[in-house]
Design a protein around this motif. Structure first.
Motif, mmCIF file in Angstrom:
data_model
loop_
_atom_site.group_PDB
_atom_site.id
_atom_site.type_symbol
_atom_site.label_atom_id
_atom_site.label_comp_id
_atom_site.label_asym_id
_atom_site.label_seq_id
_atom_site.Cartn_x
_atom_site.Cartn_y
_atom_site.Cartn_z
ATOM 1 N N ASP A 18 7.336 47.679 47.568
ATOM 2 C CA ASP A 18 6.794 46.374 47.956
ATOM 3 C C ASP A 18 7.287 45.915 49.327
ATOM 4 N N GLY A 19 8.350 46.515 49.832
ATOM 5 C CA GLY A 19 8.818 46.152 51.166
ATOM 6 C C GLY A 19 9.253 44.706 51.300
ATOM 7 N N ILE A 20 9.841 44.148 50.249
ATOM 8 C CA ILE A 20 10.321 42.768 50.293
ATOM 9 C C ILE A 20 11.675 42.739 51.005
ATOM 10 N N THR A 21 11.804 41.857 51.995
ATOM 11 C CA THR A 21 13.036 41.749 52.778
ATOM 12 C C THR A 21 13.869 40.592 52.255
ATOM 13 N N LEU A 22 15.129 40.855 51.901
ATOM 14 C CA LEU A 22 16.053 39.818 51.451
ATOM 15 C C LEU A 22 17.095 39.576 52.537
ATOM 16 N N ILE A 23 17.249 38.319 52.930
ATOM 17 C CA ILE A 23 18.158 37.938 54.016
ATOM 18 C C ILE A 23 19.205 36.992 53.454
ATOM 19 N N ASN A 24 20.444 37.433 53.443
ATOM 20 C CA ASN A 24 21.530 36.602 52.923
ATOM 21 C C ASN A 24 22.174 35.837 54.083
ATOM 22 N N ALA A 25 21.755 34.583 54.235
ATOM 23 C CA ALA A 25 22.271 33.745 55.323
ATOM 24 C C ALA A 25 23.374 32.809 54.850
ATOM 25 N N ALA A 26 23.867 33.007 53.633
ATOM 26 C CA ALA A 26 24.952 32.171 53.117
ATOM 27 C C ALA A 26 26.244 32.457 53.882
ATOM 28 N N VAL A 27 27.069 31.423 54.029
ATOM 29 C CA VAL A 27 28.337 31.541 54.748
ATOM 30 C C VAL A 27 29.444 30.937 53.886
ATOM 31 N N THR A 28 30.462 31.714 53.613
ATOM 32 C CA THR A 28 31.580 31.242 52.812
ATOM 33 C C THR A 28 32.191 29.984 53.416
ATOM 34 N N GLY A 29 32.418 28.987 52.576
ATOM 35 C CA GLY A 29 33.028 27.734 53.012
ATOM 36 C C GLY A 29 32.046 26.712 53.547
ATOM 37 N N GLN A 30 30.774 27.039 53.627
ATOM 38 C CA GLN A 30 29.791 26.175 54.257
ATOM 39 C C GLN A 30 29.487 24.937 53.409
ATOM 40 N N THR A 31 29.417 23.796 54.060
ATOM 41 C CA THR A 31 28.971 22.562 53.425
ATOM 42 C C THR A 31 27.482 22.362 53.706
ATOM 43 N N THR A 32 26.889 21.375 53.061
ATOM 44 C CA THR A 32 25.477 21.074 53.341
ATOM 45 C C THR A 32 25.306 20.584 54.777
ATOM 46 N N THR A 33 26.310 19.906 55.311
ATOM 47 C CA THR A 33 26.238 19.440 56.703
ATOM 48 C C THR A 33 26.184 20.623 57.662
ATOM 49 N N GLN A 34 27.004 21.625 57.422
ATOM 50 C CA GLN A 34 27.002 22.811 58.271
ATOM 51 C C GLN A 34 25.708 23.603 58.116
ATOM 52 N N ALA A 35 25.179 23.667 56.903
ATOM 53 C CA ALA A 35 23.910 24.360 56.696
ATOM 54 C C ALA A 35 22.788 23.661 57.447
ATOM 55 N N LEU A 36 22.818 22.343 57.448
ATOM 56 C CA LEU A 36 21.803 21.584 58.172
ATOM 57 C C LEU A 36 21.912 21.844 59.666
ATOM 58 N N ALA A 37 23.140 21.960 60.170
ATOM 59 C CA ALA A 37 23.335 22.258 61.592
ATOM 60 C C ALA A 37 22.816 23.645 61.942
ATOM 61 N N ALA A 38 22.781 24.552 60.952
ATOM 62 C CA ALA A 38 22.311 25.922 61.185
ATOM 63 C C ALA A 38 20.804 26.070 61.035
ATOM 64 N N LEU A 39 20.114 24.954 60.823
ATOM 65 C CA LEU A 39 18.670 24.991 60.561
ATOM 66 C C LEU A 39 17.864 25.783 61.594
ATOM 67 N N PRO A 40 18.104 25.624 62.906
ATOM 68 C CA PRO A 40 17.293 26.393 63.863
ATOM 69 C C PRO A 40 17.369 27.898 63.635
ATOM 70 N N GLY A 41 18.582 28.405 63.351
ATOM 71 C CA GLY A 41 18.732 29.834 63.096
ATOM 72 C C GLY A 41 18.060 30.269 61.814
ATOM 73 N N LEU A 42 18.100 29.421 60.794
ATOM 74 C CA LEU A 42 17.439 29.755 59.529
ATOM 75 C C LEU A 42 15.933 29.866 59.724
ATOM 76 N N SER A 43 15.385 28.994 60.529
ATOM 77 C CA SER A 43 13.940 29.014 60.777
ATOM 78 C C SER A 43 13.494 30.320 61.420
ATOM 79 N N LEU A 44 14.358 30.909 62.247
ATOM 80 C CA LEU A 44 13.995 32.128 62.965
ATOM 81 C C LEU A 44 13.805 33.325 62.045
ATOM 82 N N HIS A 45 14.270 33.218 60.792
ATOM 83 C CA HIS A 45 14.061 34.303 59.834
ATOM 84 C C HIS A 45 12.636 34.309 59.270
ATOM 85 N N HIS A 46 11.880 33.232 59.500
ATOM 86 C CA HIS A 46 10.489 33.120 59.045
ATOM 87 C C HIS A 46 10.346 33.489 57.559
#
Length: 277
Positions: free
Chosen positions: A109-137
């Protein structure tokens, strides 16, 4: 550094995710960061990968489970993004087990799994990382956040992120990322704790930090009220696992706990296939 500590660090700490701006971090450079030679670094990584793959194979041996993996709503060629903290960043995480389930059962099926989780990350830090998350489409986002927000600065101190701010961050992250990518979304609630082990763990005691299930429950209540699919980890981890579902710190999940969470996620997602556009 002893072998057990080295294996634990490599299991949960992945500097390539946060130091990518330095350029390509190959195995030689990563090994150096952990004070290891490249062969040892690769051996430990391979050991964890084999454990996660073994947990996936064990699930597939259970009656009817393989058919549920077949019914997962990921179409061929789609991209599935995981957003989270150490429970997801873990090399033995529910997401890595999911990766092996798809590889073993649906390799074409060619399904791509991208693990963008970061140890210790809060929701605030995840929100700050939003531009990079978007680039994974991504076509799908599986989000398990909030556990680090609930960290208390002393037993009776405040949480690292207030509950109101956690709720705002989660809503904003979901709304903006879906708006930018049109991804489908699923939540996983932060996992419950073994509070006695958390309170007794030496490293947490020295740092004067702690966690409480009342705070985890409050975040779970927020997520269960969302319109998107929510997989509630609390009955899964609390049901029968006891101590075997947590590591010695009482906070992080053992391989058995991660396997149980992966199974619950597959169960929940398999039932969404009929709703897939």
């Amino acid at each position: 550094m002893n072998t057990e500590m080295t294996e634990r660090l490599l299991r949960f700490q992945h500097p390539e995710k946060v130091l990518g701006y330095l350029g390509g971090l190959d195995d030689d450079r990563l090994a150096t960061l952990f004070g290891l030679d490249t062969a040892t670094y690769r051996r430990v990584r391979r050991f964890h990968e084999e454990q996660a793959r073994g947990a996936a194979a064990e699930l597939l041996d259970a009656p009817g489970f393989a058919e549920k993996v077949d019914r997962l709503p990921f179409a061929p060629g789609q991209r599935v993004l995981a957003v989270g903290e150490s429970t997801t960043d873990d090399l033995l995480s529910w997401f890595e087990i999911l990766r092996h389930l798809l590889d073993l059962r649906r390799p074409a099926d060619g399904i791509t799994l991208i693990n963008a989780a970061v140890t210790g990350q809060t929701t605030t830090q995840a929100l700050a990382a939003l531009p990079g998350l978007s680039l994974h489409h991504p076509d799908w986002v599986l989000c398990m956040l909030g556990g680090n927000d609930a960290r208390r600065l002393a037993a009776d101190g405040p949480t690292l992120v207030s509950l109101d701010e956690t709720e705002r961050n989660l809503h904003t992250l979901r709304d903006l990322l879906v708006r930018r990518t049109a991804a489908r979304w699923a939540w996983i609630t932060p996992a419950p704790l073994d509070e006695e082990r958390v309170a007794a763990y030496p490293h947490f005691r020295r740092a004067a930090i702690g966690w409480a299930n009342r705070d985890i429950d409050a975040i779970g209540k927020i997520l269960n009220a969302q319109p998107d699919l929510t997989v509630d980890s609390r009955p899964v981890i609390s049901r029968q696992g006891g101590e075997r579902f947590h590591l010695d710190d009482g906070l992080h999940l053992s391989l058995a706990g991660q396997q149980a969470l992966a199974a619950a996620l597959v169960e929940a997602l398999a039932d969404t296939r009929a709703d897939r556009p």
